[in-house]
Motif scaffolding. Structure first.
Motif, PDB file in Angstrom:
ATOM      1  N   HIS A 178      43.163  30.087  13.070  1.00 24.48           N
ATOM      2  CA  HIS A 178      42.370  31.272  12.722  1.00 24.48           C
ATOM      3  C   HIS A 178      40.869  31.008  12.641  1.00 24.48           C
ATOM      4  N   ARG A 179      40.410  29.754  12.566  1.00 23.10           N
ATOM      5  CA  ARG A 179      38.967  29.491  12.490  1.00 23.10           C
ATOM      6  C   ARG A 179      38.398  28.846  13.744  1.00 23.10           C
ATOM      7  N   ARG A 180      39.224  28.599  14.745  1.00 21.65           N
ATOM      8  CA  ARG A 180      38.752  27.992  15.991  1.00 21.65           C
ATOM      9  C   ARG A 180      39.186  28.851  17.163  1.00 21.65           C
ATOM     10  N   THR A 181      38.380  28.803  18.220  1.00 22.36           N
ATOM     11  CA  THR A 181      38.769  29.456  19.463  1.00 22.36           C
ATOM     12  C   THR A 181      38.020  28.806  20.614  1.00 22.36           C
ATOM     13  N   SER A 182      38.558  28.964  21.789  1.00 26.15           N
ATOM     14  CA  SER A 182      37.862  28.605  23.017  1.00 26.15           C
ATOM     15  C   SER A 182      37.796  29.863  23.857  1.00 26.15           C
ATOM     16  N   VAL A 183      36.613  30.145  24.372  1.00 23.47           N
ATOM     17  CA  VAL A 183      36.405  31.296  25.235  1.00 23.47           C
ATOM     18  C   VAL A 183      36.002  30.781  26.608  1.00 23.47           C
ATOM     19  N   GLY A 184      36.700  31.241  27.632  1.00 24.49           N
ATOM     20  CA  GLY A 184      36.386  30.867  28.998  1.00 24.49           C
ATOM     21  C   GLY A 184      35.590  31.964  29.680  1.00 24.49           C
ATOM     22  N   VAL A 185      34.612  31.554  30.476  1.00 31.58           N
ATOM     23  CA  VAL A 185      33.767  32.478  31.234  1.00 31.58           C
ATOM     24  C   VAL A 185      33.730  31.969  32.664  1.00 31.58           C
ATOM     25  N   ALA A 186      33.869  32.883  33.643  1.00 31.65           N
ATOM     26  CA  ALA A 186      33.844  32.476  35.048  1.00 31.65           C
ATOM     27  C   ALA A 186      33.155  33.534  35.893  1.00 31.65           C
ATOM     28  N   LEU A 187      32.489  33.064  36.969  1.00 37.01           N
ATOM     29  CA  LEU A 187      31.895  33.989  37.924  1.00 37.01           C
ATOM     30  C   LEU A 187      31.783  33.339  39.286  1.00 37.01           C
ATOM     31  N   VAL A 188      31.618  34.200  40.284  1.00 37.73           N
ATOM     32  CA  VAL A 188      31.460  33.790  41.673  1.00 37.73           C
ATOM     33  C   VAL A 188      30.194  34.447  42.198  1.00 37.73           C
ATOM     34  N   SER A 189      29.423  33.679  42.989  1.00 35.83           N
ATOM     35  CA  SER A 189      28.192  34.211  43.565  1.00 35.83           C
ATOM     36  C   SER A 189      27.877  33.463  44.854  1.00 35.83           C
ATOM     37  N   ALA A 190      27.063  34.068  45.676  1.00 37.53           N
ATOM     38  CA  ALA A 190      26.600  33.408  46.890  1.00 37.53           C
ATOM     39  C   ALA A 190      25.467  32.435  46.591  1.00 37.53           C
ATOM     40  N   ASP A 191      24.880  32.537  45.401  1.00 41.20           N
ATOM     41  CA  ASP A 191      23.670  31.796  45.065  1.00 41.20           C
ATOM     42  C   ASP A 191      23.897  30.899  43.849  1.00 41.20           C
ATOM     43  N   ARG A 192      23.661  29.597  43.985  1.00 40.32           N
ATOM     44  CA  ARG A 192      23.835  28.659  42.880  1.00 40.32           C
ATOM     45  C   ARG A 192      22.920  29.016  41.702  1.00 40.32           C
ATOM     46  N   ALA A 193      21.686  29.376  41.980  1.00 40.36           N
ATOM     47  CA  ALA A 193      20.729  29.700  40.914  1.00 40.36           C
ATOM     48  C   ALA A 193      21.224  30.864  40.067  1.00 40.36           C
ATOM     49  N   HIS A 194      21.842  31.846  40.695  1.00 46.14           N
ATOM     50  CA  HIS A 194      22.374  32.988  39.945  1.00 46.14           C
ATOM     51  C   HIS A 194      23.501  32.537  39.014  1.00 46.14           C
ATOM     52  N   VAL A 195      24.380  31.679  39.502  1.00 45.11           N
ATOM     53  CA  VAL A 195      25.485  31.183  38.669  1.00 45.11           C
ATOM     54  C   VAL A 195      24.929  30.449  37.458  1.00 45.11           C
ATOM     55  N   VAL A 196      23.961  29.565  37.666  1.00 46.19           N
ATOM     56  CA  VAL A 196      23.368  28.803  36.566  1.00 46.19           C
ATOM     57  C   VAL A 196      22.687  29.741  35.569  1.00 46.19           C
ATOM     58  N   GLU A 197      21.953  30.719  36.065  1.00 46.02           N
ATOM     59  CA  GLU A 197      21.249  31.671  35.199  1.00 46.02           C
ATOM     60  C   GLU A 197      22.224  32.454  34.318  1.00 46.02           C
ATOM     61  N   VAL A 198      23.305  32.941  34.904  1.00 44.27           N
ATOM     62  CA  VAL A 198      24.291  33.730  34.148  1.00 44.27           C
ATOM     63  C   VAL A 198      25.015  32.854  33.125  1.00 44.27           C
ATOM     64  N   LEU A 199      25.422  31.650  33.522  1.00 41.52           N
ATOM     65  CA  LEU A 199      26.114  30.765  32.577  1.00 41.52           C
ATOM     66  C   LEU A 199      25.194  30.352  31.427  1.00 41.52           C
ATOM     67  N   ASP A 200      23.917  30.099  31.731  1.00 45.10           N
ATOM     68  CA  ASP A 200      22.957  29.790  30.657  1.00 45.10           C
ATOM     69  C   ASP A 200      22.841  30.953  29.678  1.00 45.10           C
ATOM     70  N   ALA A 201      22.741  32.164  30.194  1.00 45.92           N
ATOM     71  CA  ALA A 201      22.604  33.352  29.340  1.00 45.92           C
ATOM     72  C   ALA A 201      23.866  33.572  28.503  1.00 45.92           C
ATOM     73  N   ALA A 202      25.034  33.357  29.093  1.00 42.66           N
ATOM     74  CA  ALA A 202      26.292  33.521  28.354  1.00 42.66           C
ATOM     75  C   ALA A 202      26.395  32.488  27.229  1.00 42.66           C
ATOM     76  N   GLU A 203      25.979  31.269  27.515  1.00 42.45           N
ATOM     77  CA  GLU A 203      25.990  30.226  26.487  1.00 42.45           C
ATOM     78  C   GLU A 203      25.034  30.574  25.348  1.00 42.45           C
ATOM     79  N   ARG A 204      23.847  31.052  25.686  1.00 42.16           N
ATOM     80  CA  ARG A 204      22.878  31.453  24.651  1.00 42.16           C
ATOM     81  C   ARG A 204      23.422  32.588  23.789  1.00 42.16           C
ATOM     82  N   LEU A 205      24.084  33.558  24.428  1.00 46.55           N
ATOM     83  CA  LEU A 205      24.642  34.680  23.668  1.00 46.55           C
ATOM     84  C   LEU A 205      25.619  34.175  22.623  1.00 46.55           C
TER      85      LEU A 205
END
Length: 98
Positions: A49-76
């Motif tokens: 009840h006090r721990r969890t793991s959340v998975g996030v995934a995405l697909v893009s044609a551009d590596r920079a976009h993937v890095v940008e989105v994952l960075d933003a999700a981590e910050r959130l």
């Protein structure tokens, strides 16, 4: 084609039951999906009840976009007051890697 994944290991704050856990995890997962147009789900520690793991995934044609989105999700997740981000596992893959 680039794919990126994050696994966020989270410690939940003042949570004393699985029902309270759902009331914290569901809004986080929903916000990740809505804000970043990613796939997101609770993927681990489902019986604690006090721990969890959340998975996030995405697909893009551009590596920079993937890095940008994952960075933003981590910050959130890192700046949510009701959770503590314990660790992050990140993976980027390209079809050119094969």
């Amino acid at each position: 084609m680039w794919t990126g994944t994050l696994e966020l290991d989270l410690l939940l704050g003042d949570v004393h039951s699985l029902k309270e856990k759902r009331s914290v995890v569901r809004p986080l997962v929903a916000e990740l999906r809505r804000r970043f147009d990613v796939s997101a789900a609770e993927v681990g520690h489902t019986d604690l009840h006090r721990r969890t793991s959340v998975g996030v995934a995405l697909v893009s044609a551009d590596r920079a976009h993937v890095v940008e989105v994952l960075d933003a999700a981590e910050r959130l997740a890192a700046y949510r007051p009701e959770v503590e981000l314990l660790s992050v596992r990140r993976r980027l893959t390209s079809t050119e890697d094969e």
